[in-house]
Design an enzyme around this catalytic site. Structure first.
Site, PDB file in Angstrom:
ATOM      1  N   ASN A  10      41.138 -74.320 -44.468  1.00 37.28           N
ATOM      2  CA  ASN A  10      40.252 -73.362 -45.611  1.00 37.28           C
ATOM      3  C   ASN A  10      39.183 -73.069 -44.377  1.00 37.28           C
ATOM      4  O   ASN A  10      38.421 -74.247 -43.679  1.00 37.28           O
ATOM      5  CB  ASN A  10      39.869 -74.370 -46.970  1.00 37.28           C
ATOM      6  CG  ASN A  10      38.420 -74.355 -46.974  1.00 37.28           C
ATOM      7  OD1 ASN A  10      38.074 -73.054 -47.208  1.00 37.28           O
ATOM      8  ND2 ASN A  10      37.778 -75.267 -47.784  1.00 37.28           N
ATOM      9  N   LYS A  12      35.900 -72.095 -45.068  1.00 34.30           N
ATOM     10  CA  LYS A  12      35.157 -72.166 -45.605  1.00 34.30           C
ATOM     11  C   LYS A  12      34.354 -71.366 -45.350  1.00 34.30           C
ATOM     12  O   LYS A  12      34.729 -69.388 -44.681  1.00 34.30           O
ATOM     13  CB  LYS A  12      34.282 -72.852 -45.540  1.00 34.30           C
ATOM     14  CG  LYS A  12      35.371 -74.577 -45.504  1.00 34.30           C
ATOM     15  CD  LYS A  12      34.493 -76.003 -45.384  1.00 34.30           C
ATOM     16  CE  LYS A  12      35.021 -76.841 -45.686  1.00 34.30           C
ATOM     17  NZ  LYS A  12      34.633 -77.727 -45.881  1.00 34.30           N
ATOM     18  N   HIS A  95      36.412 -76.242 -55.033  1.00 35.84           N
ATOM     19  CA  HIS A  95      36.693 -77.381 -54.374  1.00 35.84           C
ATOM     20  C   HIS A  95      35.184 -78.019 -54.809  1.00 35.84           C
ATOM     21  O   HIS A  95      34.683 -77.484 -55.283  1.00 35.84           O
ATOM     22  CB  HIS A  95      36.348 -76.289 -53.004  1.00 35.84           C
ATOM     23  CG  HIS A  95      36.214 -76.553 -51.590  1.00 35.84           C
ATOM     24  ND1 HIS A  95      35.231 -77.559 -51.191  1.00 35.84           N
ATOM     25  CD2 HIS A  95      36.901 -76.896 -50.851  1.00 35.84           C
ATOM     26  CE1 HIS A  95      35.857 -78.165 -50.148  1.00 35.84           C
ATOM     27  NE2 HIS A  95      36.589 -77.926 -50.050  1.00 35.84           N
ATOM     28  N   GLU A  97      32.506 -78.042 -52.779  1.00 35.51           N
ATOM     29  CA  GLU A  97      31.598 -77.270 -52.221  1.00 35.51           C
ATOM     30  C   GLU A  97      31.363 -76.283 -53.631  1.00 35.51           C
ATOM     31  O   GLU A  97      30.148 -76.372 -53.885  1.00 35.51           O
ATOM     32  CB  GLU A  97      31.617 -76.801 -51.123  1.00 35.51           C
ATOM     33  CG  GLU A  97      31.887 -77.970 -50.277  1.00 35.51           C
ATOM     34  CD  GLU A  97      32.270 -76.953 -48.883  1.00 35.51           C
ATOM     35  OE1 GLU A  97      32.492 -77.964 -48.726  1.00 35.51           O
ATOM     36  OE2 GLU A  97      32.552 -75.962 -49.048  1.00 35.51           O
ATOM     37  N   GLU A 166      40.765 -84.419 -52.266  1.00 35.28           N
ATOM     38  CA  GLU A 166      39.807 -84.171 -51.282  1.00 35.28           C
ATOM     39  C   GLU A 166      38.249 -85.294 -51.671  1.00 35.28           C
ATOM     40  O   GLU A 166      36.883 -84.618 -52.234  1.00 35.28           O
ATOM     41  CB  GLU A 166      39.045 -82.727 -51.237  1.00 35.28           C
ATOM     42  CG  GLU A 166      38.977 -82.213 -52.494  1.00 35.28           C
ATOM     43  CD  GLU A 166      37.808 -80.696 -52.538  1.00 35.28           C
ATOM     44  OE1 GLU A 166      38.145 -80.403 -51.473  1.00 35.28           O
ATOM     45  OE2 GLU A 166      37.626 -80.700 -52.558  1.00 35.28           O
ATOM     46  N   GLY A 172      33.671 -83.475 -44.407  1.00 36.86           N
ATOM     47  CA  GLY A 172      33.203 -82.242 -43.337  1.00 36.86           C
ATOM     48  C   GLY A 172      32.354 -83.999 -42.879  1.00 36.86           C
ATOM     49  O   GLY A 172      30.249 -83.563 -41.787  1.00 36.86           O
ATOM     50  N   SER A 210      38.594 -84.430 -44.066  1.00 36.88           N
ATOM     51  CA  SER A 210      39.155 -84.535 -42.629  1.00 36.88           C
ATOM     52  C   SER A 210      39.733 -84.989 -42.216  1.00 36.88           C
ATOM     53  O   SER A 210      39.654 -85.504 -41.409  1.00 36.88           O
ATOM     54  CB  SER A 210      37.168 -85.159 -42.237  1.00 36.88           C
ATOM     55  OG  SER A 210      36.773 -85.250 -42.673  1.00 36.88           O
TER      56      SER A 210
END
Length: 257
Positions: A10, A12, A95, A97, A166, A172, A210
């Site tokens: 990914n 991003k 996701h 985010e 996740e 991150g 991560s």
């Protein structure tokens, strides 16, 4: 559980025409004995470029989002049929985010998965809890609720999805769920899928918090961890290749997993 590991990059909101070519050229050059399924989810503007760069390789093209709508007056949205025109095989939906910054609801995520499936694209359904939810002992209920919405909307073809766990607190941040923590949640998700479809073993459950070169082998050795959704490490050819080779080694060492 799937017969071979699935590793999905990914990117991003990262990349550029020259950087993309350099990264993928380096990955292709170092491919070697990779024995796992691989996908790369890239920003929309680079679908054409990456489609061409991946031509003739075993790497599948992926997108990072899809509209809940099939067509119409939805400026800025991208439909599943548009993604299909570019040969997109995978698409991230839900996701963390997107859930956090764009306020996507569980219904939104379920509808996005439906649009992807309708266009022959495999949705990678992301689920996960925040640090506050984990500390409150709510991890299992949160991920089950998130997946349940997708199962409710897409129950007839739920075996066609991929799930990515996740933990939000590990994305991150440099923090990672321990192999035991990851396995515990993956086992909960596997049981939920088993209750939803007799073909649950077709569904790969990826770990997406991560994963890197230092922890990939231990995470991938867990019985219900079928692969990884790789963020930062996917932007470095050597790191991504090392994860691919570790996934390949795990698959060859445990072919019946």
């Amino acid at each position: 559980m799937s017969t071979s590991k699935l590793i999905v990059a990914n990117w991003k909101m990262n990349g550029g025409l020259s950087a993309n070519q350099l990264l993928l050229d380096d990955i292709k050059a170092g491919w070697g004995a990779v024995h796992c399924r691989v996908g790369v989810c890239v920003p929309y503007p680079y679908l054409t470029q990456v489609q061409l760069l991946l031509a003739g390789t075993p790497i599948a093209l992926g997108a990072q989002d899809v509209s809940i709508h099939a067509t119409g007056a939805y400026t800025g949205e991208v439909s599943g049929s548009m993604l299909r025109d570019f040969g997109v095989r995978y698409c991230l939906v839900g996701h963390s985010e997107r859930r956090q910054y764009h306020r996507e609801s569980e219904v939104d995520v379920a509808l996005k998965a439906r649009q992807a499936l309708a266009c022959g694209i495999t949705p990678i359904v992301c689920v996960g809890e925040t640090l506050a939810q984990r500390e409150a002992g709510e991890t299992d209920s949160v991920v089950k609720r998130q997946l349940a919405a997708v199962i409710h909307e897409n129950g007839h073809c739920i075996s066609e999805i991929v799930v990515a766990y996740e933990p939000v607190w590990a994305i991150g941040t440099g923090r990672t769920a321990t192999p035991d923590q990851a396995q515990a949640v993956h086992a909960v998700l596997r049981a939920q899928l088993k209750a939803a479809t007799p073909q649950h073993e077709r569904v790969a459950i990826l770990y997406g918090g991560s994963m890197n070169t230092g922890n990939a082998a231990d995470l991938l050795s867990q019985p219900d961890v079928d692969g990884g959704l790789i963020g930062g490490a996917s932007l470095k050819a050597n790191d991504f290749l090392e994860i691919l080779h570790k996934a390949s080694h795990e698959a060859l060492a445990n072919p019946m997993k």
